[in-house]
Design a protein around this motif. Structure first.
Motif, PDB file in Angstrom:
ATOM      1  N   ASP A  35       0.893  -1.160   0.000  1.00  0.00           N
ATOM      2  CA  ASP A  35       0.000   0.000   0.000  1.00  0.00           C
ATOM      3  C   ASP A  35       0.928   1.205   0.000  1.00  0.00           C
ATOM      4  O   ASP A  35       1.819   1.297   0.848  1.00  0.00           O
ATOM      5  N   ASN A  58      -3.739   0.850  -3.520  1.00  0.00           N
ATOM      6  CA  ASN A  58      -4.089  -0.107  -2.480  1.00  0.00           C
ATOM      7  C   ASN A  58      -4.997  -1.150  -3.107  1.00  0.00           C
ATOM      8  O   ASN A  58      -5.277  -1.112  -4.290  1.00  0.00           O
ATOM      9  N   ASP A  62      -9.677  -0.791   0.439  1.00  0.00           N
ATOM     10  CA  ASP A  62      -8.650   0.196   0.803  1.00  0.00           C
ATOM     11  C   ASP A  62      -7.533  -0.413   1.654  1.00  0.00           C
ATOM     12  O   ASP A  62      -6.897   0.268   2.433  1.00  0.00           O
ATOM     13  N   GLU A  93      -6.260   9.465  -5.883  1.00  0.00           N
ATOM     14  CA  GLU A  93      -7.059   9.265  -4.672  1.00  0.00           C
ATOM     15  C   GLU A  93      -7.766  10.548  -4.267  1.00  0.00           C
ATOM     16  O   GLU A  93      -8.926  10.527  -3.877  1.00  0.00           O
ATOM     17  N   TYR A 126     -14.874   8.213   2.591  1.00  0.00           N
ATOM     18  CA  TYR A 126     -14.282   8.050   1.273  1.00  0.00           C
ATOM     19  C   TYR A 126     -14.324   9.362   0.506  1.00  0.00           C
ATOM     20  O   TYR A 126     -15.143  10.231   0.765  1.00  0.00           O
ATOM     21  N   LYS A 154     -15.863   3.574  -4.462  1.00  0.00           N
ATOM     22  CA  LYS A 154     -14.714   3.349  -3.594  1.00  0.00           C
ATOM     23  C   LYS A 154     -14.814   2.073  -2.768  1.00  0.00           C
ATOM     24  O   LYS A 154     -13.946   1.779  -1.979  1.00  0.00           O
TER      25      LYS A 154
END
Length: 164
Positions: A35, A58, A62, A93, A126, A154
């Motif tokens: 990540d 990621n 997440d 992101e 998110y 997401k």
């Protein structure tokens, strides 16, 4: 101008996640995941405007993107395959611009997490495409916020293998 980054690697092992049958060999997994992110910040001193861009990679939910998997990695969306090549490249992101308008008014637009108070995140934590018109003077702060919740889906399922 600012730059921020992180890299996390995890070795994850679990057993009996899908069911409680200890003899089910497909319900045991060990995987190595990564990540990482890279964020750029620009503060314009004369105007007070701010720009932010965050690139991140990621995996499902997440969490880590799996690189090496021993046995089968299963989540609620199905079987997850290891990430390879372009799947390991970062995605956008967050990206937003905070414009200072006339007086103490401001307009923040882009893809960002809407936070109020001491970092309480609304809309599930998110990023969403949205716009915030705000007014701030000493202890007075009001805002008008509009967004398209979960426009970018997401709830990440990861790379899923479908059986035919």
């Amino acid at each position: 101008m600012g730059l921020d980054s992180y890299l996390r690697t995890d070795l994850v092992s679990f057993k009996n996640v899908v069911d409680l049958d200890s003899h089910n060999k497909d319900d045991q997994t060990v995987y190595l995941g990564i990540d990482y992110n890279l964020a750029f910040t620009a503060d314009f001193k004369d105007s007070g405007n701010k720009f932010y861009l965050k690139l991140e990679r990621n995996g499902p939910y997440d969490y880590d993107a799996p690189l090496f998997i021993h046995n089968t990695l299963i989540n609620s969306g199905g079987r997850v395959e290891k990430y390879r090549n372009a799947e390991l490249l970062p995605q956008v992101e967050e990206v937003w611009l905070d414009n200072k308008l006339l007086g103490n008014f401001g307009l923040k637009t882009g893809l960002y997490i809407y936070e109020v108070g001491n970092g309480f995140s609304l809309n599930g934590g998110y990023e969403n495409y949205g716009a915030t018109l705000y007014y701030q003077v000493q202890n007075i702060f009001w805002r008008l916020y509009y967004c398209r919740p979960d426009l970018v889906t997401k709830i990440l399922w990861g790379r899923v293998f479908s059986r035919k």
